[in-house]
Enzyme design. Structure first.
Site, mmCIF file in Angstrom:
data_model
loop_
_atom_site.group_PDB
_atom_site.id
_atom_site.type_symbol
_atom_site.label_atom_id
_atom_site.label_comp_id
_atom_site.label_asym_id
_atom_site.label_seq_id
_atom_site.Cartn_x
_atom_site.Cartn_y
_atom_site.Cartn_z
ATOM 1 N N CYS A 74 0.945 -1.144 -0.003
ATOM 2 C CA CYS A 74 -0.169 -0.065 0.064
ATOM 3 C C CYS A 74 0.919 1.236 0.130
ATOM 4 C CB CYS A 74 -0.952 -0.171 1.218
ATOM 5 S SG CYS A 74 -1.595 1.682 1.608
ATOM 6 N N CYS A 192 -1.043 3.730 -6.450
ATOM 7 C CA CYS A 192 -2.087 3.218 -5.626
ATOM 8 C C CYS A 192 -2.122 1.677 -6.083
ATOM 9 C CB CYS A 192 -3.226 3.919 -5.416
ATOM 10 S SG CYS A 192 -4.579 2.830 -4.546
ATOM 11 N N THR A 193 -1.969 0.710 -5.096
ATOM 12 C CA THR A 193 -2.033 -0.617 -5.797
ATOM 13 C C THR A 193 -3.376 -1.226 -6.269
ATOM 14 O OG1 THR A 193 -2.415 -1.245 -3.306
ATOM 15 C CG2 THR A 193 -0.116 -1.408 -4.061
#
Ligand code: DGL
Length: 272
Positions: A74, A192-193
């Protein structure tokens, strides 16, 4: 020690994109994936919340699962908590994810790089230091994407990507022109993952010539390197994955099935 799992956590299902890269690079390793959906989104909460959750999750993964390494899958949690976690757990290899500004600046020909991330990530001191350090190499057009990670998570439940597509359109539109001509953004960084799971929609919006960069693979390579150095690689597979969530197990299960092709019906449990 070598057979102990690697802990991986995210505020939700986005970190599954990092888990996918980890599994590809380290097929013999066991993983425990923790999805903290009950306390998400991290990107629109204050730092103290993200730091508290990161500390509690790390303690839980160590105490209950005896992890031999931790991957913070994250960007928001990495920005807010990686330094503190490393200070508190000096004996634990910890790998974080951060937006790939450096490779993007190197790859860009127009020297205009788009970056999308959560508000928490793009307003963090760590992100802004990284960006400042590279300002001679490229111009970064940075867009916080409120609600996008949440919409991606919800799309798993509703099986409907319309909101995801609408938000991707709104945010990429706000960034200006994408393309290969001078003045165009030719490289887009997924900071952002969660956004990896919207990559196909983003690619349609910005056009096929725009390079889209995510960070799963470099994170997997770094994890492999640290375990190799510590002599802690598992040589006897096959690797297993346990999926744990503070939220709804059915959602994590559905996301793992949809995006990773997992058959995980019994692998998801609640955690306090
Ligand atoms: N997946 C997380 C990241 O990479 C953030 C999602 C959230 O806002 O909770 O930043």
């Amino acid at each position: 020690m070598n057979r102990q799992p690697i802990g991986v956590f995210d505020s939700g299902i986005g970190g599954l994109s990092v888990l996918q890269a980890l599994q590809a690079a380290l097929p013999l390793e066991h993983f425990v994936y923790l999805d903290d959906s009950l306390h998400a989104p991290y990107g629109e909460r204050d730092d103290a919340h993200v730091v508290d959750r990161s500390r509690a999750i790390t303690a839980y993964l160590r105490q209950t699962h005896g992890i031999k390494a931790l991957v913070i899958a994250c960007n928001t949690a990495t920005m807010a908590a990686v330094a503190l976690l490393r200070a508190e757990h000096p004996d634990l290899p910890i790998v974080g994810v951060e937006p790939g500004l450096k490779p993007a600046a190197a790859a860009s020909h127009t020297k205009r790089v788009g970056v999308i991330g959560t508000r928490g990530t793009v307003t963090s001191a760590k992100f802004n230091a990284l960006r400042l350090g590279l300002q001679e190499q490229a111009e970064f057009i940075v867009q916080p994407c409120d609600g996008l990670a949440d919409a991606i998570s919800r799309s798993v439940e509703t099986q409907d990507d319309l909101k995801v597509i609408a938000l991707c359109a709104e945010y990429t539109c706000a960034m200006g022109r994408f393309g290969l001509n001078s003045g165009d953004i030719d490289t887009l960084v997924l900071g952002c993952t969660h956004y990896v799971f919207a990559q196909a929609h983003l690619a349609r919006l910005v056009g096929p010539q725009v390079r889209i960069l995510s960070t799963g693979e470099p994170v997997a390579r770094r994890t492999q390197f640290l375990l190799e150095q510590a002599g802690a690689l598992n040589r006897t597979g096959p690797g297993r994955v346990a999926l744990i969530t503070t939220g709804d197990p059915a959602v994590l299960q559905a996301a793992a099935r949809r995006w990773l092709g997992f058959a995980t019906d019994d692998a998801v449990r609640w955690v306090v």
